[in-house]
Design a protein around this motif. Structure first.
Motif, PDB file in Angstrom:
ATOM      1  N   TYR A  14     -43.938 -11.959 -18.049  1.00  0.00           N
ATOM      2  CA  TYR A  14     -44.987 -12.832 -17.521  1.00  0.00           C
ATOM      3  C   TYR A  14     -44.442 -13.950 -16.643  1.00  0.00           C
ATOM      4  CZ  TYR A  14     -48.704 -16.330 -17.538  1.00  0.00           C
ATOM      5  OH  TYR A  14     -49.618 -17.258 -17.180  1.00  0.00           O
ATOM      6  N   GLN A  15     -43.455 -14.685 -17.185  1.00  0.00           N
ATOM      7  CA  GLN A  15     -42.932 -15.844 -16.453  1.00  0.00           C
ATOM      8  C   GLN A  15     -42.346 -15.441 -15.105  1.00  0.00           C
ATOM      9  OE1 GLN A  15     -43.281 -19.217 -17.497  1.00  0.00           O
ATOM     10  NE2 GLN A  15     -42.801 -19.360 -15.328  1.00  0.00           N
ATOM     11  N   SER A  16     -41.617 -14.334 -15.124  1.00  0.00           N
ATOM     12  CA  SER A  16     -40.991 -13.865 -13.899  1.00  0.00           C
ATOM     13  C   SER A  16     -42.045 -13.439 -12.863  1.00  0.00           C
ATOM     14  CB  SER A  16     -40.043 -12.720 -14.258  1.00  0.00           C
ATOM     15  OG  SER A  16     -39.795 -11.919 -13.152  1.00  0.00           O
ATOM     16  N   LEU A  17     -43.091 -12.771 -13.330  1.00  0.00           N
ATOM     17  CA  LEU A  17     -44.154 -12.341 -12.412  1.00  0.00           C
ATOM     18  C   LEU A  17     -44.879 -13.553 -11.826  1.00  0.00           C
ATOM     19  CD1 LEU A  17     -45.696  -9.320 -14.370  1.00  0.00           C
ATOM     20  CD2 LEU A  17     -44.179  -9.249 -12.399  1.00  0.00           C
ATOM     21  N   LEU A  18     -45.092 -14.544 -12.685  1.00  0.00           N
ATOM     22  CA  LEU A  18     -45.763 -15.766 -12.265  1.00  0.00           C
ATOM     23  C   LEU A  18     -44.959 -16.480 -11.180  1.00  0.00           C
ATOM     24  CD1 LEU A  18     -48.290 -17.220 -13.360  1.00  0.00           C
ATOM     25  CD2 LEU A  18     -46.772 -18.662 -14.677  1.00  0.00           C
ATOM     26  N   THR A  19     -43.644 -16.541 -11.412  1.00  0.00           N
ATOM     27  CA  THR A  19     -42.743 -17.192 -10.472  1.00  0.00           C
ATOM     28  C   THR A  19     -42.797 -16.491  -9.122  1.00  0.00           C
ATOM     29  OG1 THR A  19     -41.330 -17.719 -12.326  1.00  0.00           O
ATOM     30  CG2 THR A  19     -40.362 -17.935 -10.156  1.00  0.00           C
ATOM     31  N   ARG A  20     -42.722 -15.160  -9.165  1.00  0.00           N
ATOM     32  CA  ARG A  20     -42.782 -14.395  -7.919  1.00  0.00           C
ATOM     33  C   ARG A  20     -44.094 -14.646  -7.203  1.00  0.00           C
ATOM     34  NH1 ARG A  20     -40.713  -8.476  -9.792  1.00  0.00           N
ATOM     35  NH2 ARG A  20     -38.888  -9.271 -10.867  1.00  0.00           N
ATOM     36  N   HIS A  21     -45.158 -14.705  -7.987  1.00  0.00           N
ATOM     37  CA  HIS A  21     -46.456 -14.928  -7.375  1.00  0.00           C
ATOM     38  C   HIS A  21     -46.519 -16.284  -6.687  1.00  0.00           C
ATOM     39  CE1 HIS A  21     -50.644 -14.885  -6.514  1.00  0.00           C
ATOM     40  NE2 HIS A  21     -50.743 -16.076  -7.099  1.00  0.00           N
ATOM     41  N   ARG A  22     -45.933 -17.283  -7.333  1.00  0.00           N
ATOM     42  CA  ARG A  22     -45.962 -18.633  -6.731  1.00  0.00           C
ATOM     43  C   ARG A  22     -45.178 -18.679  -5.428  1.00  0.00           C
ATOM     44  NH1 ARG A  22     -44.911 -22.912 -11.519  1.00  0.00           N
ATOM     45  NH2 ARG A  22     -46.393 -22.026 -12.981  1.00  0.00           N
ATOM     46  N   ILE A  23     -44.043 -17.981  -5.397  1.00  0.00           N
ATOM     47  CA  ILE A  23     -43.240 -17.949  -4.174  1.00  0.00           C
ATOM     48  C   ILE A  23     -44.019 -17.225  -3.062  1.00  0.00           C
ATOM     49  CG2 ILE A  23     -41.150 -16.974  -3.120  1.00  0.00           C
ATOM     50  CD1 ILE A  23     -40.375 -19.321  -4.719  1.00  0.00           C
ATOM     51  N   GLU A  24     -44.663 -16.121  -3.448  1.00  0.00           N
ATOM     52  CA  GLU A  24     -45.456 -15.357  -2.493  1.00  0.00           C
ATOM     53  C   GLU A  24     -46.589 -16.236  -1.931  1.00  0.00           C
ATOM     54  OE1 GLU A  24     -46.438 -11.673  -4.540  1.00  0.00           O
ATOM     55  OE2 GLU A  24     -47.795 -11.241  -2.852  1.00  0.00           O
ATOM     56  N   ALA A  25     -47.261 -16.968  -2.833  1.00  0.00           N
ATOM     57  CA  ALA A  25     -48.336 -17.868  -2.401  1.00  0.00           C
ATOM     58  C   ALA A  25     -47.773 -18.962  -1.490  1.00  0.00           C
ATOM     59  CB  ALA A  25     -49.029 -18.487  -3.609  1.00  0.00           C
ATOM     60  N   GLY A  26     -46.543 -19.387  -1.784  1.00  0.00           N
ATOM     61  CA  GLY A  26     -45.885 -20.403  -0.963  1.00  0.00           C
ATOM     62  C   GLY A  26     -45.654 -19.889   0.454  1.00  0.00           C
ATOM     63  N   VAL A  27     -45.266 -18.641   0.568  1.00  0.00           N
ATOM     64  CA  VAL A  27     -45.047 -18.044   1.887  1.00  0.00           C
ATOM     65  C   VAL A  27     -46.383 -17.968   2.635  1.00  0.00           C
ATOM     66  CG1 VAL A  27     -44.325 -15.963   3.141  1.00  0.00           C
ATOM     67  CG2 VAL A  27     -43.005 -16.731   1.164  1.00  0.00           C
ATOM     68  N   GLU A  28     -47.430 -17.527   1.918  1.00  0.00           N
ATOM     69  CA  GLU A  28     -48.757 -17.423   2.550  1.00  0.00           C
ATOM     70  C   GLU A  28     -49.272 -18.786   3.011  1.00  0.00           C
ATOM     71  OE1 GLU A  28     -51.063 -15.337  -0.362  1.00  0.00           O
ATOM     72  OE2 GLU A  28     -49.942 -13.485   0.016  1.00  0.00           O
ATOM     73  N   LYS A  29     -48.938 -19.808   2.259  1.00  0.00           N
ATOM     74  CA  LYS A  29     -49.424 -21.157   2.577  1.00  0.00           C
ATOM     75  C   LYS A  29     -48.558 -21.848   3.636  1.00  0.00           C
ATOM     76  CE  LYS A  29     -51.339 -25.074   0.111  1.00  0.00           C
ATOM     77  NZ  LYS A  29     -51.334 -25.937  -1.056  1.00  0.00           N
ATOM     78  N   GLY A  30     -47.478 -21.198   4.033  1.00  0.00           N
ATOM     79  CA  GLY A  30     -46.625 -21.775   5.077  1.00  0.00           C
ATOM     80  C   GLY A  30     -45.649 -22.822   4.570  1.00  0.00           C
ATOM     81  N   ILE A  31     -45.424 -22.865   3.240  1.00  0.00           N
ATOM     82  CA  ILE A  31     -44.468 -23.853   2.734  1.00  0.00           C
ATOM     83  C   ILE A  31     -43.113 -23.226   2.392  1.00  0.00           C
ATOM     84  CG2 ILE A  31     -46.231 -25.449   1.900  1.00  0.00           C
ATOM     85  CD1 ILE A  31     -45.879 -24.497  -0.861  1.00  0.00           C
ATOM     86  N   THR A  32     -43.113 -21.942   2.100  1.00  0.00           N
ATOM     87  CA  THR A  32     -41.857 -21.264   1.751  1.00  0.00           C
ATOM     88  C   THR A  32     -41.504 -20.293   2.870  1.00  0.00           C
ATOM     89  OG1 THR A  32     -42.539 -21.397  -0.565  1.00  0.00           O
ATOM     90  CG2 THR A  32     -40.705 -19.929  -0.073  1.00  0.00           C
ATOM     91  N   SER A  33     -40.215 -20.220   3.217  1.00  0.00           N
ATOM     92  CA  SER A  33     -39.800 -19.300   4.274  1.00  0.00           C
ATOM     93  C   SER A  33     -39.554 -17.916   3.680  1.00  0.00           C
ATOM     94  CB  SER A  33     -38.512 -19.807   4.931  1.00  0.00           C
ATOM     95  OG  SER A  33     -37.440 -19.652   4.024  1.00  0.00           O
ATOM     96  N   THR A  34     -39.452 -16.917   4.520  1.00  0.00           N
ATOM     97  CA  THR A  34     -39.163 -15.574   4.015  1.00  0.00           C
ATOM     98  C   THR A  34     -37.759 -15.523   3.408  1.00  0.00           C
ATOM     99  OG1 THR A  34     -38.614 -14.975   6.278  1.00  0.00           O
ATOM    100  CG2 THR A  34     -40.761 -14.286   5.476  1.00  0.00           C
ATOM    101  N   GLN A  35     -36.851 -16.383   3.913  1.00  0.00           N
ATOM    102  CA  GLN A  35     -35.525 -16.522   3.292  1.00  0.00           C
ATOM    103  C   GLN A  35     -35.655 -16.954   1.837  1.00  0.00           C
ATOM    104  OE1 GLN A  35     -32.217 -16.267   4.252  1.00  0.00           O
ATOM    105  NE2 GLN A  35     -32.966 -15.123   6.020  1.00  0.00           N
ATOM    106  N   GLY A  36     -36.691 -17.737   1.567  1.00  0.00           N
ATOM    107  CA  GLY A  36     -36.936 -18.228   0.214  1.00  0.00           C
ATOM    108  C   GLY A  36     -37.203 -17.100  -0.771  1.00  0.00           C
ATOM    109  N   LEU A  37     -37.768 -16.002  -0.263  1.00  0.00           N
ATOM    110  CA  LEU A  37     -38.014 -14.824  -1.109  1.00  0.00           C
ATOM    111  C   LEU A  37     -36.689 -14.239  -1.582  1.00  0.00           C
ATOM    112  CD1 LEU A  37     -40.700 -13.030   1.086  1.00  0.00           C
ATOM    113  CD2 LEU A  37     -41.114 -13.987  -1.180  1.00  0.00           C
ATOM    114  N   ILE A  38     -35.704 -14.246  -0.678  1.00  0.00           N
ATOM    115  CA  ILE A  38     -34.385 -13.698  -1.008  1.00  0.00           C
ATOM    116  C   ILE A  38     -33.690 -14.594  -2.030  1.00  0.00           C
ATOM    117  CG2 ILE A  38     -32.117 -13.098  -0.056  1.00  0.00           C
ATOM    118  CD1 ILE A  38     -33.650 -12.557   2.636  1.00  0.00           C
TER     119      ILE A  38
END
Ligand code: ATP
Ligand code: MG
Length: 253
Positions: A14-38
């Motif tokens: 759960y926690q790991s999925l939640l974290t991934r989701h937040r990063i993904e939402a961050g990318v969609e919102k323009g606050i996280t870069s695609t490098q941040g996914l890596i």
């Protein structure tokens, strides 16, 4: 916590999925870069190997970090796209508990992203967010990567740099700043140049530093200095490395 969707609470990861989701939402919102996914993927791998918990050694580092914050004349929390996406409220809480400034500081700086992150932090309760003026430079780095606020990171004596790039962590250290790094990879250069490396997931580490800061709020400067003196960064890194290796040995058996 906002932006939470479709992650089944009974899922074993759960926690790991939640974290991934937040990063993904961050990318969609323009606050996280695609490098941040890596960076997120790399962090998850280390967290998995370390047992996805705060080790006693990481807890001691968090306490030493809190003592540094409370002793500092001008502490600053540096925030990048991953930090903003994962722990915006926790950043604000730590700033409130320690009187630290919050500054947006990006490896791949764009004005648009700096503004989006500052806005995101304000939505989560931040009053003042630095990083928009960018009127000073960290010596020894190329132009865009070097930008900081003159009355923020440039002036700070203690800087918390979670998930920071090794090059910049090194340059900040050379400026004579006391660096507290949160990084799950004990081998990364960022962790190695830190006065206090906290080898823990930022999701756990940041609230833990805040908890220690509240706990130490009544401590004297002498008591805080003692905690700072007693902390050994090399031992903290060795502990984490040993844990990584012992985990790997146990799996081989
Ligand atoms: P260097 O060796 O120069 O420090 P790096 O390989 O560590 O580089 P970066 O992209 O600069 O790469 O740093 C990202 C770091 O952040 C990685 O070490 C990763 O383990 C860590 N990280 C990612 N997510 C988290 C998290 N949630 N909590 C703590 N650390 C994380
Ligand atoms: Mg690193």
């Amino acid at each position: 916590m906002s932006d939470e969707v479709d992650v089944p609470a009974d899922h074993p990861r759960y926690q790991s999925l939640l974290t991934r989701h937040r990063i993904e939402a961050g990318v969609e919102k323009g606050i996280t870069s695609t490098q941040g996914l890596i960076a997120e993927g790399r962090g998850e791998a280390f967290d998995y190997l370390l047992g996805e918990e705060t080790t006693p050694s990481a807890d001691r580092a968090a306490r030493a970090a809190a003592a540094h914050f409370l002793l500092a004349a001008h502490p600053v929390i540096s925030v990048n796209g991953n930090v903003a996406a994962l722990v915006p409220e926790e950043v604000v809480e730590l700033a409130e508990a320690t009187g630290a400034d919050i500054e947006v500081n990006l490896f791949g700086r764009t004005e648009e992203r700096v503004r989006a992150i500052a806005e995101h932090l304000r939505e989560h309760g931040a009053e003042e967010v630095k990083g928009l003026t960018a009127d000073a430079r960290i010596p020894g780095l190329s132009h865009e990567r070097a930008k900081v606020d003159a009355d923020g990171i440039y002036d700070a004596d203690v800087v918390l740099v979670p998930l920071e790039d090794g090059d910049r962590a090194e340059a900040l250290g050379e400026m004579g700043k006391t660096e507290i790094v949160i990084d799950l990879n004990p081998l990364s250069r960022s962790a190695r140049v830190a006065a206090v490396p906290i080898v823990d997931n930022i999701l756990r580490a940041l609230p833990n530093v805040t908890r220690h800061a509240r706990d130490l709020a009544g401590a004297s400067d002498a008591e805080l200095a003692e905690i700072v003196e007693a902390f050994d960064p090399a031992a903290a890194l060795d502990d984490a490395e040993r844990r990584l290796r012992e985990g790997a040995v146990a799996e081989d058996e």
